[in-house]
Scaffold this motif. Structure first.
Motif, PDB file in Angstrom:
ATOM      1  N   ARG A 111      15.116  29.331 -74.025  1.00 47.88           N
ATOM      2  CA  ARG A 111      16.235  29.542 -73.096  1.00 47.88           C
ATOM      3  C   ARG A 111      17.526  28.921 -73.611  1.00 47.88           C
ATOM      4  O   ARG A 111      18.618  29.293 -73.170  1.00 47.88           O
ATOM      5  N   LEU A 112      17.439  27.992 -74.528  1.00 44.75           N
ATOM      6  CA  LEU A 112      18.627  27.324 -75.059  1.00 44.75           C
ATOM      7  C   LEU A 112      19.208  28.030 -76.277  1.00 44.75           C
ATOM      8  O   LEU A 112      20.303  27.683 -76.720  1.00 44.75           O
ATOM      9  N   ARG A 113      18.490  28.997 -76.789  1.00 47.75           N
ATOM     10  CA  ARG A 113      18.919  29.701 -78.002  1.00 47.75           C
ATOM     11  C   ARG A 113      19.608  31.011 -77.646  1.00 47.75           C
ATOM     12  O   ARG A 113      19.146  31.728 -76.755  1.00 47.75           O
ATOM     13  N   PRO A 114      20.677  31.348 -78.353  1.00 50.55           N
ATOM     14  CA  PRO A 114      21.366  32.614 -78.059  1.00 50.55           C
ATOM     15  C   PRO A 114      20.465  33.838 -78.240  1.00 50.55           C
ATOM     16  O   PRO A 114      20.581  34.809 -77.498  1.00 50.55           O
ATOM     17  N   ASP A 115      19.547  33.766 -79.194  1.00 43.09           N
ATOM     18  CA  ASP A 115      18.652  34.902 -79.437  1.00 43.09           C
ATOM     19  C   ASP A 115      17.433  34.878 -78.523  1.00 43.09           C
ATOM     20  O   ASP A 115      16.605  35.787 -78.548  1.00 43.09           O
ATOM     21  N   GLY A 116      17.298  33.819 -77.712  1.00 38.85           N
ATOM     22  CA  GLY A 116      16.185  33.728 -76.772  1.00 38.85           C
ATOM     23  C   GLY A 116      14.846  33.441 -77.412  1.00 38.85           C
ATOM     24  O   GLY A 116      13.800  33.614 -76.785  1.00 38.85           O
ATOM     25  N   GLU A 117      14.881  32.997 -78.667  1.00 32.13           N
ATOM     26  CA  GLU A 117      13.625  32.700 -79.351  1.00 32.13           C
ATOM     27  C   GLU A 117      13.660  31.286 -79.901  1.00 32.13           C
ATOM     28  O   GLU A 117      14.640  30.865 -80.494  1.00 32.13           O
ATOM     29  N   ALA A 118      12.573  30.584 -79.684  1.00 29.16           N
ATOM     30  CA  ALA A 118      12.443  29.232 -80.237  1.00 29.16           C
ATOM     31  C   ALA A 118      11.298  29.232 -81.228  1.00 29.16           C
ATOM     32  O   ALA A 118      10.239  29.800 -80.966  1.00 29.16           O
ATOM     33  N   GLY A 119      11.532  28.607 -82.344  1.00 28.79           N
ATOM     34  CA  GLY A 119      10.489  28.532 -83.350  1.00 28.79           C
ATOM     35  C   GLY A 119       9.604  27.320 -83.150  1.00 28.79           C
ATOM     36  O   GLY A 119       9.978  26.346 -82.493  1.00 28.79           O
ATOM     37  N   SER A 120       8.453  27.404 -83.731  1.00 27.30           N
ATOM     38  CA  SER A 120       7.493  26.309 -83.659  1.00 27.30           C
ATOM     39  C   SER A 120       8.066  25.034 -84.270  1.00 27.30           C
ATOM     40  O   SER A 120       7.845  23.940 -83.758  1.00 27.30           O
ATOM     41  N   ASP A 121       8.838  25.176 -85.366  1.00 24.51           N
ATOM     42  CA  ASP A 121       9.411  23.999 -86.023  1.00 24.51           C
ATOM     43  C   ASP A 121      10.360  23.247 -85.086  1.00 24.51           C
ATOM     44  O   ASP A 121      10.361  22.020 -85.058  1.00 24.51           O
ATOM     45  N   SER A 122      11.165  23.988 -84.330  1.00 23.41           N
ATOM     46  CA  SER A 122      12.084  23.353 -83.375  1.00 23.41           C
ATOM     47  C   SER A 122      11.303  22.571 -82.331  1.00 23.41           C
ATOM     48  O   SER A 122      11.698  21.473 -81.921  1.00 23.41           O
ATOM     49  N   THR A 123      10.198  23.132 -81.902  1.00 22.95           N
ATOM     50  CA  THR A 123       9.391  22.476 -80.881  1.00 22.95           C
ATOM     51  C   THR A 123       8.761  21.204 -81.434  1.00 22.95           C
ATOM     52  O   THR A 123       8.738  20.169 -80.764  1.00 22.95           O
ATOM     53  N   TRP A 124       8.261  21.253 -82.666  1.00 20.96           N
ATOM     54  CA  TRP A 124       7.693  20.042 -83.272  1.00 20.96           C
ATOM     55  C   TRP A 124       8.778  18.986 -83.459  1.00 20.96           C
ATOM     56  O   TRP A 124       8.527  17.786 -83.288  1.00 20.96           O
ATOM     57  N   ALA A 125       9.990  19.414 -83.814  1.00 26.12           N
ATOM     58  CA  ALA A 125      11.096  18.459 -83.964  1.00 26.12           C
ATOM     59  C   ALA A 125      11.414  17.797 -82.627  1.00 26.12           C
ATOM     60  O   ALA A 125      11.637  16.582 -82.565  1.00 26.12           O
ATOM     61  N   LEU A 126      11.410  18.568 -81.544  1.00 20.02           N
ATOM     62  CA  LEU A 126      11.652  18.001 -80.219  1.00 20.02           C
ATOM     63  C   LEU A 126      10.547  17.009 -79.850  1.00 20.02           C
ATOM     64  O   LEU A 126      10.829  15.937 -79.298  1.00 20.02           O
ATOM     65  N   LEU A 127       9.311  17.340 -80.156  1.00 24.71           N
ATOM     66  CA  LEU A 127       8.207  16.418 -79.874  1.00 24.71           C
ATOM     67  C   LEU A 127       8.350  15.124 -80.663  1.00 24.71           C
ATOM     68  O   LEU A 127       8.100  14.037 -80.130  1.00 24.71           O
TER      69      LEU A 127
END
Length: 162
Positions: A111-127
């Protein structure tokens, strides 16, 4: 284990009627900590406006300590992390829980990305950022900065090193 018996008010035999052993008790405690986090993240998928990264991190931390008081929760979590180093089944449980947390974060980040897609790498970075702030803010208490400030500072550091 004696502390668990005393706190529960049950004899060791009675406790083991409900749990097969120490690992089962730890897993039940961690599950009671993880489920509110996952529920809150799923509920946040519909939040308007969408939660920003610092708010997501704070939500995870707040929900991790709702079941237990902050001292007990942080102590339990650190002890479980230590146990995962020597108990392969505990590590597998923690890996499964972290994967569930990862999957629950994907729609929030999308929801935070203009393209509406979040990658797994971004999620691991957030974790990774969430775990680091959890340790510095709640476990070691060496960092009293708001999470939003930490995220802003990280953005500045990363933009300067690019």
């Amino acid at each position: 284990m004696p502390d668990i018996f005393a706190e529960s008010g049950l004899s060791s035999g009675a406790v083991y009627r409900y749990f097969s052993g120490k690992q089962a008790i730890i897993e039940a405690l961690m599950d009671s900590t993880m489920q509110p986090v996952l529920r809150a993240l799923r509920d946040a998928e519909r939040a308007e406006p969408p939660l920003q990264v610092p708010e997501i991190i704070d939500l995870i931390h707040r929900e991790m300590i709702t079941v237990l008081n902050i001292e007990d929760a942080t102590s339990l979590i650190v002890q479980v992390w230590a146990e995962t180093m020597r108990m392969p089944l505990m590590r597998e449980t923690q890996q499964r829980d972290l994967s569930a947390l990862h999957d629950a974060l994907l729609p929030l980040l999308a929801r935070l990305r203009p393209d509406g897609e979040a990658g797994s790498d971004s999620t691991w970075a957030l974790l990774a950022l969430s775990l680091g702030t959890f340790i510095s803010q709640l476990v070691l208490k060496t960092n009293t900065l708001p999470t939003a400030t930490l995220v802003d500072e990280l953005r500045v550091l990363l933009s300067e090193s690019a």
